[in-house]
Design an enzyme around this catalytic site. Structure first.
Site, PDB file in Angstrom:
ATOM      1  N   SER A 260      18.925   0.193  -6.034  1.00 56.76           N
ATOM      2  CA  SER A 260      17.692  -0.496  -5.610  1.00 56.76           C
ATOM      3  C   SER A 260      17.655  -1.002  -4.250  1.00 56.76           C
ATOM      4  O   SER A 260      18.572  -0.982  -3.489  1.00 56.76           O
ATOM      5  CB  SER A 260      17.657  -1.703  -6.736  1.00 56.76           C
ATOM      6  OG  SER A 260      18.447  -2.321  -6.233  1.00 56.76           O
TER       7      SER A 260
ATOM      8  N   LYS B 213      20.794 -13.709 -12.001  1.00 59.72           N
ATOM      9  CA  LYS B 213      20.837 -14.670 -11.161  1.00 59.72           C
ATOM     10  C   LYS B 213      20.088 -15.944 -11.405  1.00 59.72           C
ATOM     11  O   LYS B 213      20.271 -17.047 -10.987  1.00 59.72           O
ATOM     12  CB  LYS B 213      20.300 -14.145  -9.521  1.00 59.72           C
ATOM     13  CG  LYS B 213      20.992 -13.411  -8.954  1.00 59.72           C
ATOM     14  CD  LYS B 213      20.552 -12.789  -7.622  1.00 59.72           C
ATOM     15  CE  LYS B 213      21.602 -11.728  -7.036  1.00 59.72           C
ATOM     16  NZ  LYS B 213      21.920 -10.582  -7.586  1.00 59.72           N
TER      17      LYS B 213
ATOM     18  N   GLU C 219       0.962  -1.208   0.093  1.00 59.04           N
ATOM     19  CA  GLU C 219      -0.008  -0.076   0.118  1.00 59.04           C
ATOM     20  C   GLU C 219       0.960   1.460  -0.025  1.00 59.04           C
ATOM     21  O   GLU C 219       0.740   1.963  -0.844  1.00 59.04           O
ATOM     22  CB  GLU C 219      -0.910   0.058   1.254  1.00 59.04           C
ATOM     23  CG  GLU C 219      -1.693   1.379   1.376  1.00 59.04           C
ATOM     24  CD  GLU C 219      -2.372   1.294   2.490  1.00 59.04           C
ATOM     25  OE1 GLU C 219      -3.709   1.869   2.713  1.00 59.04           O
ATOM     26  OE2 GLU C 219      -2.022   0.658   3.859  1.00 59.04           O
TER      27      GLU C 219
ATOM     28  N   VAL D 132      21.047  -3.363  -9.788  1.00 60.45           N
ATOM     29  CA  VAL D 132      20.891  -1.811 -10.301  1.00 60.45           C
ATOM     30  C   VAL D 132      21.103  -1.036  -9.093  1.00 60.45           C
ATOM     31  O   VAL D 132      20.838  -1.441  -7.836  1.00 60.45           O
ATOM     32  CB  VAL D 132      19.482  -1.782 -10.858  1.00 60.45           C
ATOM     33  CG1 VAL D 132      19.181  -2.065 -12.289  1.00 60.45           C
ATOM     34  CG2 VAL D 132      18.493  -2.282  -9.845  1.00 60.45           C
ATOM     35  N   LEU D 133      22.180   0.079  -9.372  1.00 57.89           N
ATOM     36  CA  LEU D 133      22.358   0.806  -8.491  1.00 57.89           C
ATOM     37  C   LEU D 133      21.260   1.681  -7.668  1.00 57.89           C
ATOM     38  O   LEU D 133      20.628   2.187  -8.372  1.00 57.89           O
ATOM     39  CB  LEU D 133      23.442   1.763  -8.915  1.00 57.89           C
ATOM     40  CG  LEU D 133      24.964   1.362  -9.208  1.00 57.89           C
ATOM     41  CD1 LEU D 133      25.423   2.072 -10.175  1.00 57.89           C
ATOM     42  CD2 LEU D 133      25.591   0.937  -8.172  1.00 57.89           C
TER      43      LEU D 133
END
Length: 641
Positions: free
Chosen positions: A468, A426, A328, A465-466
């Site tokens: 995140s 991964k 939410e 990703v940088l």
């Protein structure tokens, strides 16, 4: 305003001169108050140097000076000009002059002196107390504010701006009245500018930075050269960090200069500046193909990748953007942000609809797709934190595998044109549940793609990703702020990195290249050792690594050991033959998969095994299905307790 002009010159006087001035003022007040006391007693003015009617005011003046000045000196009135300028100063003045008054009254009122009315012995101390107190209050209001500002300015972090061009000058102007930092000069590569000044700020040679750090007390360098290439930027940063100063940069100097952004938007240097390559300008045709004027759905819209996809999709201009998110708070945040963007841009006429839902809820997802008929679906909903998924095996499989499979089948049912899965490196020869679930999600799409003549299924596989939620960069940054140590699972652990905006852009463009069942791989450059990344972040903060060779360093790196399911190295491809596409940063892989009629029985057995908490069966099924999957053991919280 008139007096304020003289405040700064007064403050610039030597301390001895200031003390002499204040002592002279107090001496003058002693004389003035004796004269006023005579007036109040006699009701007419007399001459101090040539009195009539037998009065002897000079006796009163001389005694006042003889008593008051030594008392004032002993009690510290002249040790610091501004120390006695508040309430404590007034209290001190009252106490000291009260002592003075007792002595003065004893001489002129109790004993009496010829030519000095006895009432002068009482009136003069009262007047002296009033006048001395007023001078201290006047000093507080006239000079105190400016003095405190000067002290505060002297204590501000001293910074140099790298770049004396338009950008640097705009930044210096924006910082001129800042209470956060003080600009003490520029450094610039242009030799023609060296030793010149801009607004009284000298321009220095970058080679002199080490000396400037010591002589000027510099602790931060601000980068102000937006046009520099990433390669050149790296060279400059390497040279700066050798001087042990913090490096900061800013979003857009022009926005700061025009007042659109506050100085607080100056930020620490992002590690994405150090990836070693410049981003490729996106292909507008690829960006718009599956978005412009269409209904687009993003699942996991509140996540790091999902939210960035929403931002970039909104900028392209869909007809309608549907946000699906089970959190939410995350949904509220991204919805509010996008609403504000729409409100700020009257040209965008986009319907924005937030859905609080889980991709695991087939009935809810079915109703949404049936009602709104999205043309393109970006499926970013996933559990991606390796240790958490490893310890919560069943939830990882239900969300990542069956949530994807369910949403993909519904996309096919309701005629979606494109379905794009956000995957991960991964998924290649995984050693953890998270990677295995993402590979199974890919396989489910490949299987559906083989049967579909309507929906184009594709998946985009990339690394970290940088910035995140799962990135090490925010964690390391917080650990540095806390004074360390930085915790690292293994000294040799290596990862691919990409910025969130670049990754989202490439995902959208890859979807436009899809033909069906495509596994797209993003070119993420060279892999980076996390240990080297940690050291670089320490250096960029102006600190040093604490280790055996430097025991007096600031931040230590502690090796904690690999977590369950964690790999030292990641790969992007199971096979070894990626094919190029029309986009230089996007490649197409070819991965083996099972047909849908072969895959479905495995899914059914997984559901049964999870429901019966047969985690060894679950793991065995994953090993059978996912190529290269190697599990270290079962660490699910339920199975281990």
């Amino acid at each position: 305003m008139f007096l304020s002009k003289f405040a700064s010159p007064v403050l610039d006087l030597p301390r001895v001169a200031k003390r002499i001035i204040v002592l002279a003022v107090d001496a003058s007040l002693c004389v003035l108050t004796v004269w006023l006391a005579y007036y109040l007693r006699l009701d007419y003015w007399i001459s101090l140097t040539n009195p009539d009617s037998g009065w002897n005011p000079m006796a009163a003046v001389g005694m006042s000076l003889l008593i008051a000045i030594p008392l004032f000196i002993v009690n510290g009135f002249y040790r610091a000009i501004f120390r006695y300028s508040g309430l404590s100063a007034i209290v001190t003045v009252v106490k000291v002059i009260a002592v003075y008054g007792v002595i003065y009254a004893a001489i002129f009122t109790a004993m009496g002196v010829s030519g000095v009315p006895r009432t002068v012995g009482i009136l003069q101390p009262i007047l002296l107390m009033l006048f001395v107190g007023l001078t201290r209050l006047f000093a507080r209001f006239w000079l105190g504010g400016l003095y405190r500002n000067q002290l505060q300015l002297a204590n501000l972090p001293r910074v140099l701006i790298y770049g004396a061009g338009v950008t640097g000058r705009q930044l210096a102007g924006a910082l001129a009245n800042s209470h956060e930092m003080r600009v003490v000069g520029f450094i610039d590569d242009n030799k023609a500018l060296h030793k010149q000044t801009i607004n009284n700020l000298k321009i220095f040679n970058p080679q002199d930075l080490q000396g400037l750090v010591e002589t000027l007390g510099v602790n931060t360098v601000l980068l102000a050269f937006n046009a520099a290439s990433r390669k050149r930027r790296n060279e400059i940063i390497d040279s700066i960090t050798k001087s042990k100063v913090a490096v900061r940069t800013l979003p857009r100097v022009t926005e700061i200069a025009t007042g659109k952004v506050s100085i607080s938007d100056l930020r620490e240097l992002d590690i994405d500046d150090l990836l070693g390559r410049d981003p490729v300008i996106p292909d507008a045709q690829l960006l718009s193909k599956n978005i412009l004027g269409k209904v687009v759905l993003v699942t996991g819209a509140g996540g790091s990748i999902g939210s960035e996809l929403c931002r970039q999709i909104l900028a392209v201009g869909p007809k309608q953007l549907l946000l699906l998110e089970q959190s939410e708070f995350a949904l509220y945040q991204i919805h509010q942000e996008l609403e504000q963007k729409l409100a700020a841009n009257n040209t965008l006429k986009i319907s924005l609809i937030p859905f609080l839902a889980s991709v695991r809820d087939e009935a809810r997802t079915d109703s949404i797709l049936a009602k709104f008929k999205p043309h393109t679906i970006f499926h970013a909903a996933a559990y991606k934190h390796v240790p958490l998924v490893e310890h919560n095996l069943s939830e990882g499989i239900y969300n990542n595998v069956f949530g994807t499979f369910t949403t993909a089948k519904l996309a096919l049912k309701h005629g979606a044109e494109n379905f794009v899965l956000i995957s991960t490196d991964k998924a290649v020869r995984p050693t953890n549940i998270m990677g295995a679930t993402k590979r199974l999600a890919e396989m489910s799409l490949q299987a559906l793609a083989a049967t579909s003549n309507t929906t184009v299924f594709s998946m985009v596989r990339f690394g970290n990703v940088l910035g995140s939620s799962g990135s090490v960069v925010p964690l390391f940054r917080q650990q540095i702020r806390d004074g360390g140590p930085i915790t690292l699972t293994h000294r040799d652990i290596t990862r691919y990195f990409m910025t969130i905006p670049e990754a989202a852009q490439l995902v959208i463009q890859a979807s436009a290249l899809a033909k069906g069942g495509d596994v797209f791989l993003l070119d993420m450059g060279e892999p980076i050792k996390i240990y080297d990344l940690a050291i670089r972040m320490i250096e960029l903060s102006g600190l040093s690594l604490k280790d055996e060779s430097n025991p007096e360093g600031d931040i230590e790196i502690q090796i904690t050991g690999l977590r369950p399911g964690e790999k030292l190295y990641e790969e992007l491809l199971i096979g070894n033959d990626p094919q190029p596409t029309s986009h230089e940063r996007i490649m197409r892989g070819s991965e083996a998969f099972l047909a849908i009629n072969q895959l479905q029985p495995y899914f059914d057995s997984l559901i049964t095994a999870i429901d019966q908490q047969q985690f060894d069966v679950v793991q065995g099924t994953l090993k059978e299905l996912v190529s290269g999957y190697q599990a270290a053991g079962i660490v699910d919280w339920v199975s281990t307790r």
